[in-house]
Scaffold this active site. Structure first.
Site, short mmCIF file in Angstrom:
data_model
loop_
_atom_site.label_atom_id
_atom_site.label_comp_id
_atom_site.label_asym_id
_atom_site.label_seq_id
_atom_site.Cartn_x
_atom_site.Cartn_y
_atom_site.Cartn_z
N GLU A 1 0.81 -1.22 0.00
CA GLU A 1 0.00 0.00 0.00
C GLU A 1 0.85 1.28 0.00
OE1 GLU A 1 -2.89 -0.21 3.12
OE2 GLU A 1 -3.99 -1.86 2.17
N TYR B 1 -11.48 -3.17 0.98
CA TYR B 1 -12.30 -3.46 2.15
C TYR B 1 -13.71 -2.91 1.95
CZ TYR B 1 -8.15 -5.08 4.57
OH TYR B 1 -7.04 -5.79 4.94
#
EC number: 3.2.1.31
Length: 577
Positions: free
Chosen positions: A377, A430
Site C-alpha cells: 500500500e 475493504y
C-alpha cells in the site's frame, strides 16, 4: 532487567514506559567459548544476529564490531581476531545497542513529532508516528548465535531449477572465501538419501532423470518434495588442510506468469490462503517454535496453500517450514507505510534496494517462495512513487530473474504509477468495511468493477491480496452488524461470490486479512489491536474460520489435477469426508 532472547522487549515487563519506549535499548551477555574455538587458528568464529529492530550497533569485549540498519533480516561478523588472543578460554562480552526509532529514511518509515504546547506537554515531549497498522515491536526478536567455520569456507550457494521433459535441472553457483586453493564436490540426494547426480567446481548443472517435482500443498499426492544438495569443500591453507560441508534443501520446480494465469510446474495455481503477522501474547514478534508449529497445523486444517509475509520478511525457520509443508509464499520486504511524499527520496530508495538484496540473498533458495513483494500500500498515485517503485522492482528482477515481482496496491487503477512494472497485480480492498460500511449488498458489484477495471487496463493476473472485517470473538447479531462474527462471515460470503465470477478467468488468488488477531498502536478504532483475524490472537477459531475452511477445501478439490491429491491426504483434513 533480564530480557529473554528471542522476544520483543515491549510486553515483558510491567513498566508502561518500556512498552511504548522509543530510542536506544542495550542488551549484554557474557559467554565462555570452547577452547577449540579460541586455540585452533584454522577456525573462524562468527557472531550472527537473526534480527534487531531497527538499527543496531554491536560490541565484542568493548570493541565496536558491527552495525546494521533495518529489522527483520540477519547480519553477522567474523570475530576470530577478538577471541583468539591467548592460551586461556576466551570470556566473551557481547553488547548490542538497538534503536527502534523510525524516520523518513528507515524501512518501514516513520516520523518523530515534537509536541511543543507546554500547557499540555512537558518540554521535549515527542511521539513516534507510524503509517502502518501493526505495533512496532522491537528488540532481539530472533536468535543470536555463535558458530564456527574453517578459515576457508563455503560462503554462499545459489540454486535455480528448471524442467526438461521428465528431467529436473539444478543449476548451482558456490562462493568460497578464504583461499583460492580448494576443491569442491557436489552431490544431489533424493528424499531416500540416494545420490541422483554429482558435480564439481563452483558452478555447474545437475540433471535428475525421472525428477520428483516440488508441488504446493493439496496440488499433488506427494507435495513439497525436497532433494538435498551436499557441498564438500577441501582446501589448503598456510596452517594445513581444512574442510567444510554444507547441505541445502532443494525443491525442483518452475514458476511462470501469463496474462491470466500463475503457473507452478506449468500448471495453473490458485492462491487460497492468508496474510499473517509475526505476533503473539507476551513475546510480541519474538520467534517461538510452538507457536510456529501450531500456525502451520492451522494452515493445513484450513486448507490454505499460501500466505504473504505481511509486511516484512519472517524468520528463516518459517521459510524452511514452508518448503517442507508445501505452503507457497509471497515474500514481502518491510516496505510498508510508504504513505507520504517525503518517503520517496533517494536515501530511502538506496536503502530499499539494499534491503531487497538482503531479502533475496537470504530467501532465494526456498522453493516455497514464488514471488517477491517490494511494498504494501505505497502512495503509488504519486509521480515520485512511480519512479521509486520502478527502480526497486527492476533491481529486484536483476537480483533474481527467476521469480515474478509485485507490490500490493490500494490505489485507484487509473492513477497507480507502479502497476505497469509488476508481473502480478495484488489488490487490497475493504468494501462494506472501510467503504460503504454496513452495506454488504454492494460488495459483489464493487468487487466486479474493481477486477474489470484493473484487468482491462493492465492485462495481468490479479490476486485479492487483502479483504476482511473486524470481528470481536463472541459478538453475535442477526441480521449481521459490524464487529460481530455473523458480519465477518457474511462479508466473506459476498466476497467469495464475487471472486468465483473471476477466478476461472484472470483472478489467481485470494488471501484473507488476517490469519489471526494482532496488536496495533492504541487508537479509538482498535480494541486491543486489529481484530480481523479468522483466529483470535490465541489461535482459537471464529465462525469465519470454518466458512473459509469449507471454501478452501472445496477449491482444492475442484482444481486439483489427475496426478494430484491422494485420497489419504484429502481424508486427513477435508471437511467433505
Amino acid at each position: 532487567m533480564d530480557m529473554p532472547v528471542p522476544s520483543s522487549f515491549n510486553d515483558i515487563s510491567q513498566d508502561w514506559r518500556l512498552r511504548h519506549f522509543v530510542g536506544w535499548v542495550w542488551y549484554e551477555r557474557e559467554v565462555i567459548l570452547p577452547e577449540r574455538w579460541t586455540q585452533d587458528l584454522r577456525t573462524r568464529v562468527v557472531l550472527r544476529i537473526g534480527s534487531a529492530h531497527s538499527y543496531a550497533i554491536v560490541w565484542v569485549n568493548g570493541v565496536d564490531t558491527l552495525e546494521h540498519e533495518g529489522g527483520y533480516l540477519p547480519f553477522e561478523a567474523d570475530i576470530s581476531n577478538l577471541v583468539q588472543v591467548g592460551p586461556l578460554p576466551s570470556r566473551l562480552r557481547i553488547t548490542i545497542a538497538i534503536n527502534n526509532t523510525l524516520t523518513p529514511t528507515t524501512l518501514p518509515p516513520g516520523t518523530i513529532q515534537y509536541l511543543t504546547d507546554t500547557s499540555k506537554y512537558p518540554k521535549g515531549y515527542f511521539v513516534q508516528n507510524t503509517y502502518f497498522d501493526f505495533f512496532n515491536y522491537a528488540g532481539l526478536q530472533r536468535s543470536v548465535l555463535l558458530y564456527t567455520t574453517p578459515t576457508t569456507y563455503i560462503d554462499d550457494i545459489t540454486v535455480t531449477t528448471s524442467v526438461e521433459q521428465d528431467s529436473g535441472l539444478v543449476n548451482y553457483q558456490i562462493s568460497v572465501k578464504g583461499s583460492n586453493l580448494f576443491k569442491l564436490e557436489v552431490r544431489l540426494l533424493d528424499a531416500e538419501n540416494k545420490v541422483v547426480a554429482n558435480g564439481t567446481g563452483t558452478q555447474g548443472q545437475l540433471k535428475v532423470p525421472g525428477v520428483s517435482l516440488w508441488w504446493p500443498y493439496l496440488m499433488h499426492e506427494r507435495p513439497a518434495y525436497l532433494y538435498s544438495l551436499e557441498v564438500q569443500l577441501t582446501a589448503q591453507t598456510s596452517l594445513g588442510p581444512v574442510s567444510d560441508f554444507y547441505t541445502l534443501p532443494v525443491g525442483i520446480r518452475t514458476v511462470a506468469v501469463t496474462k491470466s494465469q500463475f503457473l507452478i510446474n506449468g500448471k495453473p495455481f490458485y492462491f487460497h490462503g492468508v496474510n499473517k503477522h509475526e505476533d503473539a501474547d507476551i513475546r510480541g514478534k519474538g520467534f517461538d517454535w510452538p507457536l510456529l508449529v501450531k500456525d502451520f497445523n492451522l494452515l493445513r486444517w484450513l486448507g490454505a496453500n499460501a500466505f504473504r509475509t505481511s509486511h516484512y520478511p519472517y524468520a528463516e525457520e518459517v521459510m524452511q517450514m514452508c518448503d517442507r509443508y508445501g505452503i507457497v509464499v509471497i515474500d514481502e520486504c518491510p516496505g510498508v507505510g510508504l504513505a507520504l511524499p517525503q518517503f520517496f527520496n533517494n536515501v530511502s530508495l538506496h536503502h530499499h534496494m539494499q534491503v531487497m538484496e538482503e531479502v533475496v540473498r537470504r530467501d532465494k533458495n526456498h522453493p516455497a517462495v514464488v514471488m517477491w513483494s517490494v511494498a504494501n500500500e505505497p502512495a503509488s498515485h504519486l509521480e515520485s512513487a512511480g519512479y521509486y517503485l520502478k527502480m526497486v522492482i527492476a533491481h529486484t528482477k536483476a537480483l533474481d530473474p527467476s521469480r515474478p515481482v509485485t507490490f500490493v496496491s490500494n490505489s485507484n487503477y487509473a492513477a497507480d504509477k507502479g502497476a505497469p512494472y509488476v508481473d502480478v497485480i495484488c489488490l487490497n480492498s475493504y468494501y462494506s468495511w472501510y467503504h460503504d460500511y454496513g452495506h454488504l449488498e454492494l460488495i459483489q458489484l464493487q468487487l466486479a468493477t474493481q477486477f474489470e477495471n484493473w484487468y482491462k487496463k493492465y492485462q495481468k493476473p490479479i490476486i485479492q491480496s487483502e479483504y476482511g472485517a473486524e470481528t470481536i470473538a463472541g459478538f453475535h447479531q442477526d441480521p449481521p452488524l459490524m464487529f460481530t462474527e455473523e458480519y465477518q462471515k457474511s462479508l466473506l460470503e459476498q466476497y467469495h461470490l464475487g471472486l468465483d465470477q473471476k477466478r476461472r478467468k484472470y483472478v489467481v488468488g485470494e488471501l484473507i486479512w488476517n490469519f489471526a488477531d494482532f496488536m496495533t498502536e492504541q487508537s479509538p478504532t482498535r480494541v486491543l489491536g486489529n481484530k480481523k483475524g479468522i483466529f483470535t490472537r490465541q489461535r482459537q477459531p471464529k465462525s469465519a474460520a470454518f466458512l473459509l475452511r469449507e471454501r478452501y477445501w472445496k477449491i482444492a478439490n475442484e482444481t486439483r489435477y489427475p496426478h494430484s491429491v491422494a485420497k489419504s491426504q484429502c481424508l486427513e483434513n477435508s471437511p467433505f469426508t
